[in-house]
Design an enzyme around this catalytic site. Structure first.
Site, PDB file in Angstrom:
ATOM      1  N   ASP A  46      13.363   2.813 -58.454  1.00 19.03           N
ATOM      2  CA  ASP A  46      12.622   2.894 -57.207  1.00 19.03           C
ATOM      3  C   ASP A  46      13.065   4.153 -56.455  1.00 19.03           C
ATOM      4  O   ASP A  46      14.258   4.445 -56.378  1.00 19.03           O
ATOM      5  CB  ASP A  46      12.892   1.649 -56.359  1.00 19.03           C
ATOM      6  CG  ASP A  46      12.176   1.692 -55.031  1.00 19.03           C
ATOM      7  OD1 ASP A  46      10.954   1.507 -55.029  1.00 19.03           O
ATOM      8  OD2 ASP A  46      12.847   1.927 -53.996  1.00 19.03           O
ATOM      9  N   HIS A 128       3.332  22.593 -54.752  1.00 23.32           N
ATOM     10  CA  HIS A 128       3.495  23.842 -54.000  1.00 23.32           C
ATOM     11  C   HIS A 128       4.320  23.586 -52.753  1.00 23.32           C
ATOM     12  O   HIS A 128       4.191  22.560 -52.083  1.00 23.32           O
ATOM     13  CB  HIS A 128       2.145  24.499 -53.712  1.00 23.32           C
ATOM     14  CG  HIS A 128       1.321  23.912 -52.609  1.00 23.32           C
ATOM     15  ND1 HIS A 128       1.477  24.264 -51.273  1.00 23.32           N
ATOM     16  CD2 HIS A 128       0.294  23.030 -52.629  1.00 23.32           C
ATOM     17  CE1 HIS A 128       0.592  23.624 -50.539  1.00 23.32           C
ATOM     18  NE2 HIS A 128      -0.146  22.859 -51.334  1.00 23.32           N
ATOM     19  N   ASP A 140       0.655  18.679 -46.346  1.00 17.59           N
ATOM     20  CA  ASP A 140       0.180  19.693 -47.289  1.00 17.59           C
ATOM     21  C   ASP A 140       1.110  20.903 -47.280  1.00 17.59           C
ATOM     22  O   ASP A 140       0.900  21.842 -46.517  1.00 17.59           O
ATOM     23  CB  ASP A 140      -1.242  20.115 -46.895  1.00 17.59           C
ATOM     24  CG  ASP A 140      -1.850  21.116 -47.859  1.00 17.59           C
ATOM     25  OD1 ASP A 140      -1.308  21.280 -48.974  1.00 17.59           O
ATOM     26  OD2 ASP A 140      -2.856  21.733 -47.497  1.00 17.59           O
ATOM     27  N   GLU A 174       0.516  29.022 -52.956  1.00 18.35           N
ATOM     28  CA  GLU A 174      -0.622  28.227 -53.416  1.00 18.35           C
ATOM     29  C   GLU A 174      -1.779  28.352 -52.446  1.00 18.35           C
ATOM     30  O   GLU A 174      -2.951  28.420 -52.851  1.00 18.35           O
ATOM     31  CB  GLU A 174      -0.208  26.752 -53.564  1.00 18.35           C
ATOM     32  CG  GLU A 174      -1.277  25.840 -54.178  1.00 18.35           C
ATOM     33  CD  GLU A 174      -2.220  25.214 -53.171  1.00 18.35           C
ATOM     34  OE1 GLU A 174      -3.167  24.517 -53.600  1.00 18.35           O
ATOM     35  OE2 GLU A 174      -2.036  25.405 -51.949  1.00 18.35           O
ATOM     36  N   ASP A 321       6.919   6.541 -56.079  1.00 19.90           N
ATOM     37  CA  ASP A 321       7.260   5.634 -57.171  1.00 19.90           C
ATOM     38  C   ASP A 321       6.357   5.860 -58.383  1.00 19.90           C
ATOM     39  O   ASP A 321       6.805   5.718 -59.530  1.00 19.90           O
ATOM     40  CB  ASP A 321       7.163   4.188 -56.699  1.00 19.90           C
ATOM     41  CG  ASP A 321       8.304   3.794 -55.772  1.00 19.90           C
ATOM     42  OD1 ASP A 321       9.378   4.419 -55.853  1.00 19.90           O
ATOM     43  OD2 ASP A 321       8.123   2.872 -54.960  1.00 19.90           O
TER      44      ASP A 321
END
Length: 517
Positions: A46, A128, A140, A174, A321
């Site tokens: 986990d 990225h 992001d 990226e 996970d």
């Protein structure tokens, strides 16, 4: 993540109960098994959400101290690289920082190799690390970067030593057009590039209004940009298996070339990954599927508000996970399909091919059959409603019944035996997908076994024992050498048992394949 079209929804799969009959006949007499069972594949650990979020906090602090972002060519990006590198160096990875130039600024890719494994068979995991210039880039793509970092650290903590060589990558620039990953893949010598046999990409895995998208490796959704290179479906299957095990439905999304898998698939490297959505709006059907609202998956996409509060803890935890599950799964069995010319025997159970259910079964319920399984659960998934591939598998009582315990294995053992398989003189390998699920009323007396039957004797070549703990159903892969049986005609015997005190036990097998060469 670069601007991309809204990910399409995949096809909703209806669960169909019922089975296809198998002739009931006595299996070959089985001698006592030779006590030489192949070890079960190691299960993934986990991944602690708190650890992943601690990395996100570091990225947020770095951005705050460096003009509010971690963009290409800015000091916040290099500081992010140095933070990740320090974590990996301390954990025992071999790291390298590879520079490139774009737009008049120096960019950096961070590569981290875990010692060991077959360096001609490299499984690579990447994200990225850069943000846009307008914000800290926490969803992001701090989420993907933090999740694969913590997975890498879990590799080190467990001293995981799989058959394949593990390599992690954090890409620069990226947001300016996949510049870092493109530089890495395109400048590798051809022989080195050929050693990368799989690439997993994780870009935005904690969107605040999340969807659960998996890259469509085999184009099974039937529309869009098409499948990935051969072997991508195996990656897709692995990720989908994890989400199925926790009861979270997934939908396919296309390889449209707008994230860092692009350069890898351009060179024919199998790829896959997960994605929780960007600026596109969640549809009514997706709200019904996943919850949330009919708004953007990430309302702060490429904006200054993409900070620590712009993350779904639930989505991030599930995806972290899933990443670990697939790394452990794919790194242990190779994850690639054998060349068709080397296939000696293959059965995906989409048609009846002569497996025989044993009349000598002692189990009173949940006997092995070829069937279209129905999903069952009791706190954890006990039977998966999807096969490892296609619709059918070998499963202990395919129907759901009135409760999770209605059609599980009860009162003894159940066996199903393959048709005769004539092995070539060259060494052969048996591979298959499997799971054994049980609740905490199980014991080590319960099991799933695979035996090779030659004449009147049988050898156990794979064994997974139960335990007094909840174990969710999740497809895993096994590989067994059949070199000792070269030139012989054999059968495969699959057996499951509820052999201790009354307990809830379910098992399934799929994609059985024997290859030579």
């Amino acid at each position: 993540m670069r601007l991309r079209p809204l990910a399409r929804a995949g096809l909703a799969a209806a669960l169909v109960t019922g089975v296809t009959g198998i002739a009931a006949a006595a299996p070959p007499a089985l001698a006592a098994p030779v006590p030489a069972a192949a070890p079960a594949l190691l299960a993934a650990p986990d991944i602690p959400l708190a650890n992943v979020k601690a990395h996100l906090s570091q990225f947020a602090s770095i951005a705050a101290a460096n003009g509010g972002n971690r963009a290409h060519g800015r000091p916040g990006y290099l500081a992010s690289v140095n933070y990740v590198k320090a974590q990996l160096d301390a954990a025992g990875f071999t790291t390298s920082v590879r520079s490139f130039t774009y737009g008049g600024a120096t960019g950096y890719n961070l590569i981290a190799d875990w010692p060991g494994g077959d360096t001609s068979d490299v499984l690579m995991i990447g994200s990225h690390l850069d943000s846009v210039s307008s914000g800290a880039g926490i969803n992001d793509n701090g989420t993907g970067s933090a999740a694969i970092l913590e997975t890498a650290l879990a590799v080190a903590r467990s001293n995981f030593q799989p058959a394949r060589h593990l390599r992690f990558g954090w890409w620069g620039a990226e947001e300016l057009g996949l510049r870092g990953s493109t530089n890495y893949v395109s400048t590798l010598p051809a022989a080195e590039r050929a050693r990368i046999t799989g690439y997993l990409n994780f870009d935005m895995v904690g969107s605040p209004n999340p969807g659960y998208f998996v890259y469509d490796g085999d184009n099974s959704d039937g529309v869009g940009a098409g499948p990935g290179p051969a072997g991508s479906a195996r990656i897709e299957d692995s990720l989908e298996a994890y989400f199925a095990s926790i009861g979270v439905p997934t939908r396919g999304t296309d390889f449209d070339g707008r994230s860092d898998y692009g350069p890898f698939i351009q060179y024919g490297i199998p790829a896959g990954g997960t994605f929780t959505g960007a600026e596109g709006r969640k549809t009514a059907a997706q709200v019904q599927l996943w919850g949330g609202t009919q708004t953007a998956f990430d309302p702060c996409y490429h904006r200054a508000c993409d900070g620590l509060s712009n993350v779904s803890d639930t989505a991030l935890d599930r995806n972290a996970d899933a990443i670990a599950y697939s790394v452990w799964d794919l790194a242990q069995d190779g994850g690639t399909e054998p060349p068709p010319g080397n296939v000696v025997f293959a059965d995906d159970f989409e048609a009846a091919r002569g497996w025989t259910a044993g009349t000598g079964d002692t189990a009173t319920a949940g006997r092995f059959e070829r069937g279209d399984p129905a999903a069952t659960s009791s706190g954890v998934a006990t039977q998966l409603g999807t096969a490892a591939s296609g619709t059918f598998d070998l499963v202990t009582g395919a129907s759901a019944g009135a409760s999770a315990g209605a059609n599980d294995v009860d009162g003894g053992s159940t066996t199903i035996v393959s048709p005769a398989i004539t092995l070539p003189a060259a060494a052969s390998t048996l591979t298959f997908r499997w799971y054994l699920a049980h609740l905490n009323n199980a014991s080590s007396a319960d099991y799933l076994r695979v035996r090779v039957v030659a004449g009147s004797s049988a050898t156990t070549v794979f064994s997974q024992a139960g335990a007094a703990t909840d174990r969710a159903a999740a497809w895993q892969s096994a590989s067994v050498s059949l070199a000792a049986y070269a030139g012989q005609t054999v059968r495969l015997s699959v057996e499951a048992a509820d052999a201790g005190t009354a307990s809830l036990v379910e098992a399934a097998v799929d994609d059985v394949r024997v290859t030579s060469g």
